[in-house]
Design a protein around this motif. Structure first.
Motif, PDB file in Angstrom:
ATOM      1  N   HIS A 184      23.253  25.565  42.710  1.00 54.91           N
ATOM      2  CA  HIS A 184      24.969  25.706  42.056  1.00 54.91           C
ATOM      3  C   HIS A 184      25.054  26.166  40.577  1.00 54.91           C
ATOM      4  CE1 HIS A 184      25.125  21.892  45.157  1.00 54.91           C
ATOM      5  NE2 HIS A 184      25.680  23.216  45.714  1.00 54.91           N
ATOM      6  N   PHE A 185      24.001  26.124  40.043  1.00 59.23           N
ATOM      7  CA  PHE A 185      24.091  26.867  38.698  1.00 59.23           C
ATOM      8  C   PHE A 185      24.167  28.393  38.831  1.00 59.23           C
ATOM      9  CE2 PHE A 185      22.074  28.736  34.852  1.00 59.23           C
ATOM     10  CZ  PHE A 185      23.240  28.269  33.942  1.00 59.23           C
ATOM     11  N   PHE A 186      23.387  28.803  39.912  1.00 59.54           N
ATOM     12  CA  PHE A 186      23.303  30.343  40.090  1.00 59.54           C
ATOM     13  C   PHE A 186      24.683  30.615  40.669  1.00 59.54           C
ATOM     14  CE2 PHE A 186      23.014  33.345  43.543  1.00 59.54           C
ATOM     15  CZ  PHE A 186      22.748  34.322  42.687  1.00 59.54           C
ATOM     16  N   CYS A 187      25.375  29.905  41.437  1.00 59.20           N
ATOM     17  CA  CYS A 187      26.615  29.851  41.967  1.00 59.20           C
ATOM     18  C   CYS A 187      27.727  30.117  40.772  1.00 59.20           C
ATOM     19  CB  CYS A 187      27.243  29.047  42.907  1.00 59.20           C
ATOM     20  SG  CYS A 187      26.074  29.055  44.546  1.00 59.20           S
ATOM     21  N   ILE A 188      27.326  29.331  40.035  1.00 57.85           N
ATOM     22  CA  ILE A 188      28.658  29.231  38.798  1.00 57.85           C
ATOM     23  C   ILE A 188      28.367  30.361  37.741  1.00 57.85           C
ATOM     24  CG2 ILE A 188      28.782  28.196  36.455  1.00 57.85           C
ATOM     25  CD1 ILE A 188      28.474  25.443  37.591  1.00 57.85           C
ATOM     26  N   SER A 189      27.258  30.881  37.683  1.00 60.97           N
ATOM     27  CA  SER A 189      26.914  32.128  36.853  1.00 60.97           C
ATOM     28  C   SER A 189      27.547  33.421  37.443  1.00 60.97           C
ATOM     29  CB  SER A 189      25.306  32.353  36.734  1.00 60.97           C
ATOM     30  OG  SER A 189      24.765  31.061  35.670  1.00 60.97           O
ATOM     31  N   ILE A 190      26.995  33.620  38.993  1.00 59.56           N
ATOM     32  CA  ILE A 190      27.655  34.661  39.711  1.00 59.56           C
ATOM     33  C   ILE A 190      29.340  34.719  39.489  1.00 59.56           C
ATOM     34  CG2 ILE A 190      27.954  35.765  41.978  1.00 59.56           C
ATOM     35  CD1 ILE A 190      25.205  36.342  40.602  1.00 59.56           C
ATOM     36  N   SER A 191      29.848  33.575  39.674  1.00 58.57           N
ATOM     37  CA  SER A 191      31.317  33.718  39.685  1.00 58.57           C
ATOM     38  C   SER A 191      31.914  33.655  38.677  1.00 58.57           C
ATOM     39  CB  SER A 191      31.629  32.128  40.223  1.00 58.57           C
ATOM     40  OG  SER A 191      31.442  31.676  41.471  1.00 58.57           O
ATOM     41  N   ILE A 192      31.320  33.249  37.537  1.00 53.46           N
ATOM     42  CA  ILE A 192      31.896  33.722  35.971  1.00 53.46           C
ATOM     43  C   ILE A 192      31.809  35.140  35.940  1.00 53.46           C
ATOM     44  CG2 ILE A 192      31.336  33.394  33.611  1.00 53.46           C
ATOM     45  CD1 ILE A 192      30.603  30.641  34.013  1.00 53.46           C
ATOM     46  N   VAL A 193      30.699  35.737  36.269  1.00 53.34           N
ATOM     47  CA  VAL A 193      30.522  37.115  35.861  1.00 53.34           C
ATOM     48  C   VAL A 193      31.367  38.053  36.846  1.00 53.34           C
ATOM     49  CG1 VAL A 193      28.811  39.212  36.130  1.00 53.34           C
ATOM     50  CG2 VAL A 193      28.087  36.959  35.279  1.00 53.34           C
ATOM     51  N   ALA A 194      31.490  37.319  38.064  1.00 56.83           N
ATOM     52  CA  ALA A 194      32.698  38.306  39.001  1.00 56.83           C
ATOM     53  C   ALA A 194      33.995  38.096  38.335  1.00 56.83           C
ATOM     54  CB  ALA A 194      32.411  37.592  40.257  1.00 56.83           C
ATOM     55  N   THR A 195      34.318  37.184  37.854  1.00 57.50           N
ATOM     56  CA  THR A 195      35.799  36.824  37.285  1.00 57.50           C
ATOM     57  C   THR A 195      36.162  37.831  36.139  1.00 57.50           C
ATOM     58  OG1 THR A 195      35.503  34.575  37.896  1.00 57.50           O
ATOM     59  CG2 THR A 195      37.520  35.139  36.402  1.00 57.50           C
ATOM     60  N   ILE A 196      34.991  37.808  35.269  1.00 57.31           N
ATOM     61  CA  ILE A 196      34.982  38.636  34.031  1.00 57.31           C
ATOM     62  C   ILE A 196      35.084  40.020  34.548  1.00 57.31           C
ATOM     63  CG2 ILE A 196      33.750  39.446  31.976  1.00 57.31           C
ATOM     64  CD1 ILE A 196      32.614  36.537  31.908  1.00 57.31           C
ATOM     65  N   LEU A 197      34.173  40.468  35.253  1.00 53.76           N
ATOM     66  CA  LEU A 197      34.327  42.160  35.814  1.00 53.76           C
ATOM     67  C   LEU A 197      35.688  42.324  36.325  1.00 53.76           C
ATOM     68  CD1 LEU A 197      30.706  42.271  37.251  1.00 53.76           C
ATOM     69  CD2 LEU A 197      31.618  43.168  35.165  1.00 53.76           C
ATOM     70  N   VAL A 198      36.098  41.410  37.190  1.00 57.03           N
ATOM     71  CA  VAL A 198      37.664  41.683  37.874  1.00 57.03           C
ATOM     72  C   VAL A 198      38.592  41.931  36.785  1.00 57.03           C
ATOM     73  CG1 VAL A 198      39.426  40.628  39.414  1.00 57.03           C
ATOM     74  CG2 VAL A 198      36.847  40.606  40.211  1.00 57.03           C
ATOM     75  N   ARG A 199      38.565  40.973  35.862  1.00 54.98           N
ATOM     76  CA  ARG A 199      39.659  41.226  34.923  1.00 54.98           C
ATOM     77  C   ARG A 199      39.433  42.310  33.827  1.00 54.98           C
ATOM     78  NH1 ARG A 199      43.300  42.011  32.820  1.00 54.98           N
ATOM     79  NH2 ARG A 199      44.100  41.094  30.920  1.00 54.98           N
ATOM     80  N   LEU A 200      38.014  42.564  33.604  1.00 53.02           N
ATOM     81  CA  LEU A 200      37.999  43.723  32.845  1.00 53.02           C
ATOM     82  C   LEU A 200      38.361  45.108  33.794  1.00 53.02           C
ATOM     83  CD1 LEU A 200      34.513  42.863  30.816  1.00 53.02           C
ATOM     84  CD2 LEU A 200      37.114  42.849  30.110  1.00 53.02           C
ATOM     85  N   ALA A 201      37.711  45.136  34.995  1.00 53.79           N
ATOM     86  CA  ALA A 201      37.927  46.416  35.813  1.00 53.79           C
ATOM     87  C   ALA A 201      39.775  46.674  35.889  1.00 53.79           C
ATOM     88  CB  ALA A 201      37.390  46.243  37.214  1.00 53.79           C
ATOM     89  N   ALA A 202      40.328  45.366  35.996  1.00 52.97           N
ATOM     90  CA  ALA A 202      41.826  45.551  36.079  1.00 52.97           C
ATOM     91  C   ALA A 202      42.503  46.090  35.033  1.00 52.97           C
ATOM     92  CB  ALA A 202      42.284  44.133  36.527  1.00 52.97           C
ATOM     93  N   HIS A 203      42.070  45.604  33.875  1.00 52.61           N
ATOM     94  CA  HIS A 203      42.550  46.294  32.603  1.00 52.61           C
ATOM     95  C   HIS A 203      42.135  47.669  32.308  1.00 52.61           C
ATOM     96  CE1 HIS A 203      43.332  46.631  28.323  1.00 52.61           C
ATOM     97  NE2 HIS A 203      42.200  47.078  28.057  1.00 52.61           N
ATOM     98  N   LYS A 204      40.982  47.968  32.740  1.00 55.20           N
ATOM     99  CA  LYS A 204      40.627  49.349  32.336  1.00 55.20           C
ATOM    100  C   LYS A 204      41.238  50.403  33.330  1.00 55.20           C
ATOM    101  CE  LYS A 204      36.421  52.502  32.441  1.00 55.20           C
ATOM    102  NZ  LYS A 204      35.059  52.646  32.594  1.00 55.20           N
ATOM    103  N   TYR A 205      41.365  49.852  34.707  1.00 59.23           N
ATOM    104  CA  TYR A 205      42.121  50.835  35.709  1.00 59.23           C
ATOM    105  C   TYR A 205      43.371  50.474  35.825  1.00 59.23           C
ATOM    106  CZ  TYR A 205      37.079  52.279  36.307  1.00 59.23           C
ATOM    107  OH  TYR A 205      36.034  52.793  36.062  1.00 59.23           O
ATOM    108  N   HIS A 206      44.260  49.538  35.168  1.00 59.29           N
ATOM    109  CA  HIS A 206      45.339  49.145  35.448  1.00 59.29           C
ATOM    110  C   HIS A 206      45.797  48.919  36.791  1.00 59.29           C
ATOM    111  CE1 HIS A 206      46.199  50.894  31.464  1.00 59.29           C
ATOM    112  NE2 HIS A 206      45.602  52.121  31.646  1.00 59.29           N
ATOM    113  N   LEU A 207      44.862  47.870  37.280  1.00 57.67           N
ATOM    114  CA  LEU A 207      44.994  47.220  38.628  1.00 57.67           C
ATOM    115  C   LEU A 207      45.960  46.034  38.623  1.00 57.67           C
ATOM    116  CD1 LEU A 207      41.294  47.597  39.809  1.00 57.67           C
ATOM    117  CD2 LEU A 207      43.082  49.341  40.230  1.00 57.67           C
ATOM    118  N   GLY A 208      46.844  45.733  39.464  1.00 58.52           N
ATOM    119  CA  GLY A 208      47.678  44.662  39.254  1.00 58.52           C
ATOM    120  C   GLY A 208      48.661  44.556  40.241  1.00 58.52           C
ATOM    121  N   LEU A 209      49.256  43.583  40.494  1.00 54.81           N
ATOM    122  CA  LEU A 209      50.265  43.270  41.548  1.00 54.81           C
ATOM    123  C   LEU A 209      51.643  44.012  41.256  1.00 54.81           C
ATOM    124  CD1 LEU A 209      49.839  39.273  41.588  1.00 54.81           C
ATOM    125  CD2 LEU A 209      48.642  40.844  42.944  1.00 54.81           C
TER     126      LEU A 209
END
Length: 219
Positions: A184-209
């Motif tokens: 479960h610690f591995f799952c937490i780490s992967i999910s945190i990294v995924a959230t950060i990457l989604v947020r940063l990618a959305a900012h860089k490429y202006h992805l949004g609703l």
């Protein structure tokens, strides 16, 4: 499913990141030291307090374990004085400055969205996906909402590129990984990294609703 020191370190990282993002908003509003500390601390621990209230954990952890508030306080004060001495350099590098805001906010969002869902699970709500994910999202965005309300600013979740959406993705990913993976610690780490990457990618490429401003009026 208690991880002890590993989760504590992750939470401290999130506290520091969210405090800095709150301090940056305080600088933009030209607040004094008390205002900076207040806004930074609320950003850091506000989401966790909302999480605990929703889960019936009373008093909230921020009052039972003062290390979180102390860490936010120290970070806010240090950021205040660093900001005073570095303000001219910051103004000369405006774009890098705003990228730094986004980075710290993304780190805090990732940490607290996932840890919030984990907290719901370890407190007996692992069989309720909606509640666990909802609590995670509230934990991630709650402090920022309170910060923006106090600063008289439209909350980020209302218009930022995939902000709350990134929290939903991270919280959902962790919940479903938790169901199928024993580490479960591995799952937490992967999910945190995924959230950060989604947020940063959305900012860089202006992805949004879709927004009202993105629709052209028909003649």
């Amino acid at each position: 499913m208690q991880f002890g020191i590993e989760i504590f370190i992750i939470e401290i990282i999130g506290i520091i990141a969210f405090t800095i993002s709150g301090v940056i908003v305080a600088f933009k509003k030209r607040l004094d030291l008390l205002g900076v500390v207040t806004l930074g601390t609320i950003t850091a621990v506000g989401g966790g307090a909302l999480r605990d209230v929703l889960l019936g954990i009373l008093p909230p952890s921020m009052f039972k374990n003062g290390i979180y508030v102390l860490c936010a306080f120290i970070t806010a004060v240090a950021s205040f004085y660093i900001g005073i001495f570095a303000i001219k350099k910051i103004k000369r590098k405006r774009m890098k400055y705003y990228n730094l805001i986004t980075f710290f906010d993304a780190v805090g969002l990732g940490v607290f969205s996932v840890v919030g869902t984990n907290t719901a699970i370890i407190n007996g709500f692992g069989d309720n996906a909606f509640l666990a994910i909802f609590v995670g999202v509230i934990t991630g965005v709650g402090g920022g909402i309170i910060r923006d309300m106090i600063a008289n600013t439209l909350p980020f979740i209302m218009y930022k590129d995939l902000y709350a959406s990134a929290a939903i993705i991270g919280s959902s990913l962790y919940y479903f990984l938790y169901q199928i993976h024993s580490n479960h610690f591995f799952c937490i780490s992967i999910s945190i990294v995924a959230t950060i990457l989604v947020r940063l990618a959305a900012h860089k490429y202006h992805l949004g609703l879709p927004k009202f401003g993105s629709f052209k009026e028909e003649e």
